[in-house]
Scaffold this motif. Structure first.
Motif, PDB file in Angstrom:
ATOM      1  N   ARG A 184      51.330 -17.803  -7.479  1.00  0.00           N
ATOM      2  CA  ARG A 184      51.836 -17.342  -6.363  1.00  0.00           C
ATOM      3  C   ARG A 184      50.749 -15.939  -5.280  1.00  0.00           C
ATOM      4  O   ARG A 184      50.406 -16.262  -4.640  1.00  0.00           O
ATOM      5  CB  ARG A 184      53.037 -15.796  -6.703  1.00  0.00           C
ATOM      6  CG  ARG A 184      53.980 -15.563  -4.911  1.00  0.00           C
ATOM      7  CD  ARG A 184      54.842 -15.157  -5.937  1.00  0.00           C
ATOM      8  NE  ARG A 184      56.289 -16.333  -5.104  1.00  0.00           N
ATOM      9  CZ  ARG A 184      57.110 -16.529  -6.129  1.00  0.00           C
ATOM     10  NH1 ARG A 184      57.899 -15.675  -6.849  1.00  0.00           N
ATOM     11  NH2 ARG A 184      57.761 -17.438  -6.272  1.00  0.00           N
ATOM     12  N   CYS A 185      50.050 -15.424  -5.951  1.00  0.00           N
ATOM     13  CA  CYS A 185      49.208 -14.310  -5.505  1.00  0.00           C
ATOM     14  C   CYS A 185      47.829 -15.215  -6.093  1.00  0.00           C
ATOM     15  O   CYS A 185      47.559 -15.808  -6.243  1.00  0.00           O
ATOM     16  CB  CYS A 185      49.479 -13.219  -5.878  1.00  0.00           C
ATOM     17  SG  CYS A 185      48.895 -12.189  -7.871  1.00  0.00           S
ATOM     18  N   VAL A 186      46.627 -14.423  -6.347  1.00  0.00           N
ATOM     19  CA  VAL A 186      45.081 -14.293  -7.278  1.00  0.00           C
ATOM     20  C   VAL A 186      44.715 -14.038  -7.561  1.00  0.00           C
ATOM     21  O   VAL A 186      43.855 -14.446  -8.503  1.00  0.00           O
ATOM     22  CB  VAL A 186      44.283 -14.789  -5.473  1.00  0.00           C
ATOM     23  CG1 VAL A 186      44.981 -16.080  -4.675  1.00  0.00           C
ATOM     24  CG2 VAL A 186      44.423 -13.297  -5.140  1.00  0.00           C
ATOM     25  N   LEU A 225      43.820  -6.592  -3.477  1.00  0.00           N
ATOM     26  CA  LEU A 225      43.945  -6.352  -1.594  1.00  0.00           C
ATOM     27  C   LEU A 225      44.395  -7.531  -1.552  1.00  0.00           C
ATOM     28  O   LEU A 225      45.429  -7.736  -0.568  1.00  0.00           O
ATOM     29  CB  LEU A 225      42.892  -6.003  -0.399  1.00  0.00           C
ATOM     30  CG  LEU A 225      42.590  -4.354  -0.734  1.00  0.00           C
ATOM     31  CD1 LEU A 225      41.688  -4.162  -0.274  1.00  0.00           C
ATOM     32  CD2 LEU A 225      44.192  -3.289  -0.010  1.00  0.00           C
ATOM     33  N   ALA A 226      44.007  -8.803  -1.174  1.00  0.00           N
ATOM     34  CA  ALA A 226      44.841  -9.647  -1.149  1.00  0.00           C
ATOM     35  C   ALA A 226      45.887 -10.273  -1.812  1.00  0.00           C
ATOM     36  O   ALA A 226      47.200 -10.422  -0.932  1.00  0.00           O
ATOM     37  CB  ALA A 226      43.803 -11.138  -1.634  1.00  0.00           C
ATOM     38  N   CYS A 227      46.369  -9.774  -3.265  1.00  0.00           N
ATOM     39  CA  CYS A 227      47.521  -9.853  -3.500  1.00  0.00           C
ATOM     40  C   CYS A 227      48.141  -9.114  -3.638  1.00  0.00           C
ATOM     41  O   CYS A 227      49.837  -9.696  -3.026  1.00  0.00           O
ATOM     42  CB  CYS A 227      46.934  -9.448  -5.408  1.00  0.00           C
ATOM     43  SG  CYS A 227      46.526 -10.865  -6.209  1.00  0.00           S
ATOM     44  N   LEU A 228      47.851  -7.576  -2.895  1.00  0.00           N
ATOM     45  CA  LEU A 228      49.006  -7.190  -1.942  1.00  0.00           C
ATOM     46  C   LEU A 228      49.353  -7.944  -0.473  1.00  0.00           C
ATOM     47  O   LEU A 228      50.248  -7.644  -0.637  1.00  0.00           O
ATOM     48  CB  LEU A 228      48.794  -5.461  -2.050  1.00  0.00           C
ATOM     49  CG  LEU A 228      47.910  -4.512  -3.168  1.00  0.00           C
ATOM     50  CD1 LEU A 228      47.273  -3.584  -2.329  1.00  0.00           C
ATOM     51  CD2 LEU A 228      49.651  -3.782  -4.410  1.00  0.00           C
ATOM     52  N   GLU A 243      53.737 -11.299   2.513  1.00  0.00           N
ATOM     53  CA  GLU A 243      53.596 -12.235   3.499  1.00  0.00           C
ATOM     54  C   GLU A 243      52.845 -12.525   4.572  1.00  0.00           C
ATOM     55  O   GLU A 243      53.267 -12.573   5.896  1.00  0.00           O
ATOM     56  CB  GLU A 243      54.882 -12.738   4.450  1.00  0.00           C
ATOM     57  CG  GLU A 243      55.935 -13.088   2.754  1.00  0.00           C
ATOM     58  CD  GLU A 243      56.535 -13.898   2.666  1.00  0.00           C
ATOM     59  OE1 GLU A 243      56.070 -15.098   2.987  1.00  0.00           O
ATOM     60  OE2 GLU A 243      56.561 -14.154   1.194  1.00  0.00           O
ATOM     61  N   ARG A 244      51.923 -11.622   4.780  1.00  0.00           N
ATOM     62  CA  ARG A 244      50.747 -10.800   5.437  1.00  0.00           C
ATOM     63  C   ARG A 244      49.641 -11.769   5.731  1.00  0.00           C
ATOM     64  O   ARG A 244      48.106 -11.582   6.407  1.00  0.00           O
ATOM     65  CB  ARG A 244      50.563  -9.439   5.493  1.00  0.00           C
ATOM     66  CG  ARG A 244      51.261  -8.497   5.545  1.00  0.00           C
ATOM     67  CD  ARG A 244      51.420  -7.061   6.185  1.00  0.00           C
ATOM     68  NE  ARG A 244      50.492  -6.436   4.532  1.00  0.00           N
ATOM     69  CZ  ARG A 244      51.518  -5.654   4.277  1.00  0.00           C
ATOM     70  NH1 ARG A 244      52.419  -4.721   5.009  1.00  0.00           N
ATOM     71  NH2 ARG A 244      51.500  -4.613   3.181  1.00  0.00           N
ATOM     72  N   LEU A 278      38.416 -15.718   1.972  1.00  0.00           N
ATOM     73  CA  LEU A 278      38.701 -14.006   2.166  1.00  0.00           C
ATOM     74  C   LEU A 278      37.178 -14.182   0.943  1.00  0.00           C
ATOM     75  O   LEU A 278      36.330 -12.639   0.505  1.00  0.00           O
ATOM     76  CB  LEU A 278      38.875 -13.546   2.273  1.00  0.00           C
ATOM     77  CG  LEU A 278      39.584 -13.643   4.208  1.00  0.00           C
ATOM     78  CD1 LEU A 278      41.772 -12.240   4.380  1.00  0.00           C
ATOM     79  CD2 LEU A 278      38.847 -14.186   5.476  1.00  0.00           C
ATOM     80  N   ILE A 279      38.705 -13.893  -0.651  1.00  0.00           N
ATOM     81  CA  ILE A 279      37.573 -13.656  -1.365  1.00  0.00           C
ATOM     82  C   ILE A 279      36.657 -13.921  -1.475  1.00  0.00           C
ATOM     83  O   ILE A 279      35.827 -13.447  -1.900  1.00  0.00           O
ATOM     84  CB  ILE A 279      38.976 -13.612  -2.687  1.00  0.00           C
ATOM     85  CG1 ILE A 279      39.608 -12.346  -2.611  1.00  0.00           C
ATOM     86  CG2 ILE A 279      38.540 -13.508  -4.446  1.00  0.00           C
ATOM     87  CD1 ILE A 279      40.935 -13.034  -3.360  1.00  0.00           C
ATOM     88  N   ARG A 280      36.034 -15.126  -2.133  1.00  0.00           N
ATOM     89  CA  ARG A 280      35.325 -15.711  -1.929  1.00  0.00           C
ATOM     90  C   ARG A 280      34.575 -14.982  -1.164  1.00  0.00           C
ATOM     91  O   ARG A 280      33.116 -15.063  -1.641  1.00  0.00           O
ATOM     92  CB  ARG A 280      34.923 -17.725  -1.518  1.00  0.00           C
ATOM     93  CG  ARG A 280      35.920 -17.757  -2.725  1.00  0.00           C
ATOM     94  CD  ARG A 280      35.440 -19.651  -2.277  1.00  0.00           C
ATOM     95  NE  ARG A 280      33.680 -19.987  -3.193  1.00  0.00           N
ATOM     96  CZ  ARG A 280      33.997 -21.523  -4.039  1.00  0.00           C
ATOM     97  NH1 ARG A 280      34.964 -21.934  -4.081  1.00  0.00           N
ATOM     98  NH2 ARG A 280      32.375 -21.217  -4.277  1.00  0.00           N
TER      99      ARG A 280
END
Ligand SMILES: [Zn+2]
Length: 398
Positions: A7-9, A297-300, A305-306, A315-317
């Motif tokens: 679901r998240c990363v 931050l990406a996970c949050l 749903e943002r 973005l993480i890469r």
């Protein structure tokens, strides 16, 4: 291969994170459970706690709020003031305070509160920074200790019975179920989940001339002292639905200052603005566990749903775990010079703490680095990533 939550990363390498049989991490599960919380009930509980522990005749403070001037502590202070309470705000100075961090502290004071700042001996502090970086791969270890010990010491000394912390990091960042249930923070929590990495304050004695008299502020009060005053700690995030981004918006409207661009290694401009050493701290998390602040931050944002999961991975890469040449604009050489470490020595410490299973290595088993010193992870998503989970229903309330 690194396994990620579907679901998240978040990778399974994160300490204390558990990915269940359906491929969902404990942080996502914990976040979903917030939908079932009766927030009105929790708010009433908070009011009762403040009544019970606050000062009845106004001769003392109602509670103590540990603050840094950041988005979350500014938000905590605003909420407690809105509830009509009189907090004492306490800061343990960061390892290397930035100019914007100082301005945000001044802004917080001007919300209208009494404020105490405790700065530990900077000469000893830098020795501990160096020792903790080389011994346990965490330059910020002394900061993590004093963030917890200093406010509790002052609560004991001033007879303040309630400490209002922000969020329980075990809640949304993922942690053991028993810890996530709890809404209080005590010595046991600090020792088990406070991120001290097995290094004890007493281990510093005798290192580079450090003596016990240098470590007074690093020492947690005794259980007897805590019992005598009756100090208890709560997480405000248990009583109000916590969202760092929302807290930043609310704090900005009350003078909180963000950075003029996204912070290096991060995706956003509204957090971790008060310590110039943070870039090194976050980088070591990446070397040990294969994720940095951009992943956090990406996970949050995915959970709220943002951000879409596939966008997040791109973005993480781009941003996660780049070699920390600068942080808040300050060159790494300046940070290292203060702790008496050369760049070469720093790179050797980095390599020593790098989990080589997580990064590409050459045929001889040496880490492959680009010309900027950056590593590449062995994989950035699950092998079966063509089959992502459908997005859940938006849940703005929680
Ligand atoms: Zn997850």
């Amino acid at each position: 291969m690194i396994k990620y939550c579907r679901r998240c990363v978040m990778p399974e390498t994160k300490p204390d994170l558990y990915i269940d049989g359906a491929g969902i991490c404990s942080a996502c599960t914990s976040f979903q459970a917030r939908q079932n919380v009766d927030w009105a009930q929790r708010r009433a509980e908070l009011g009762e706690l403040l009544d019970r522990y606050g000062s009845r005749d106004g001769s003392n403070y109602d509670c103590l709020i540990p603050v840094s001037g950041g988005k979350d502590s500014t938000y905590q202070v605003l909420r407690i003031l809105e509830l009509g309470r009189n907090p004492l705000c306490v800061t343990a100075t960061t390892d290397k305070l930035s100019a914007i961090g100082r301005r945000n502290i001044e802004n917080l004071k001007n919300l209208g509160v009494d404020y105490i700042e405790v700065t530990t001996n900077p000469v000893v502090r830098r020795r501990i920074n160096r020792f903790a970086l080389t011994e346990v791969g965490d330059i910020s270890w002394p900061e993590h200790v004093t963030i917890f010990t200093v406010p509790v010491r002052i609560a004991v000394q001033m007879g303040i019975r309630l400490i209002v912390w922000g969020e329980n990091p075990q809640h949304e960042y993922g942690g053991p179920a028993a810890a996530a249930e709890g809404n209080s923070l005590d010595r046991r929590w600090l020792e088990e989940f406070g991120g001290l990495l097995g290094l004890r304050v007493s281990d510093l004695i005798g290192q580079d001339g450090t003596e016990s008299r240098h470590l007074i502020q690093y020492t947690y009060p005794l259980d007897e002292e805590l019992r005598r005053v009756g100090v208890t700690g709560i997480f405000l995030g248990y009583y109000m639905p916590w969202d760092g981004y929302g807290n930043a918006l609310y704090s900005q409207a009350h003078g909180f200052e963000t950075y003029h661009k996204p912070v290096e290694g991060s995706l956003v401009n509204y957090e971790n603005l008060d310590n110039v050493q943070t870039g090194i701290h976050d980088y070591f998390k990446f070397l040990k566990y294969g994720f940095g602040r951009a992943t956090d931050l990406a996970c949050l944002h995915i959970r709220r749903e943002r951000l879409r999961r596939d966008e997040a991975i791109r973005l993480i890469r781009r941003h996660d775990g780049s070699f920390p040449w600068r942080y808040l604009g300050t060159p790494i050489e300046e940070v290292l010079d203060e702790i008496d470490m050369s760049l070469d020595e720093f790179v050797r410490v980095c390599d020593r703490f790098t989990n080589k299973k997580l990064f590409l290595c050459d045929a001889r088993g040496e880490l492959i680095k680009d010309r900027h010193g950056n590593l590449t992870k062995v994989n950035y998503d699950n092998a079966d990533s063509e089959d992502p989970l459908p997005a859940s229903e938006p849940s703005w309330a929680g």
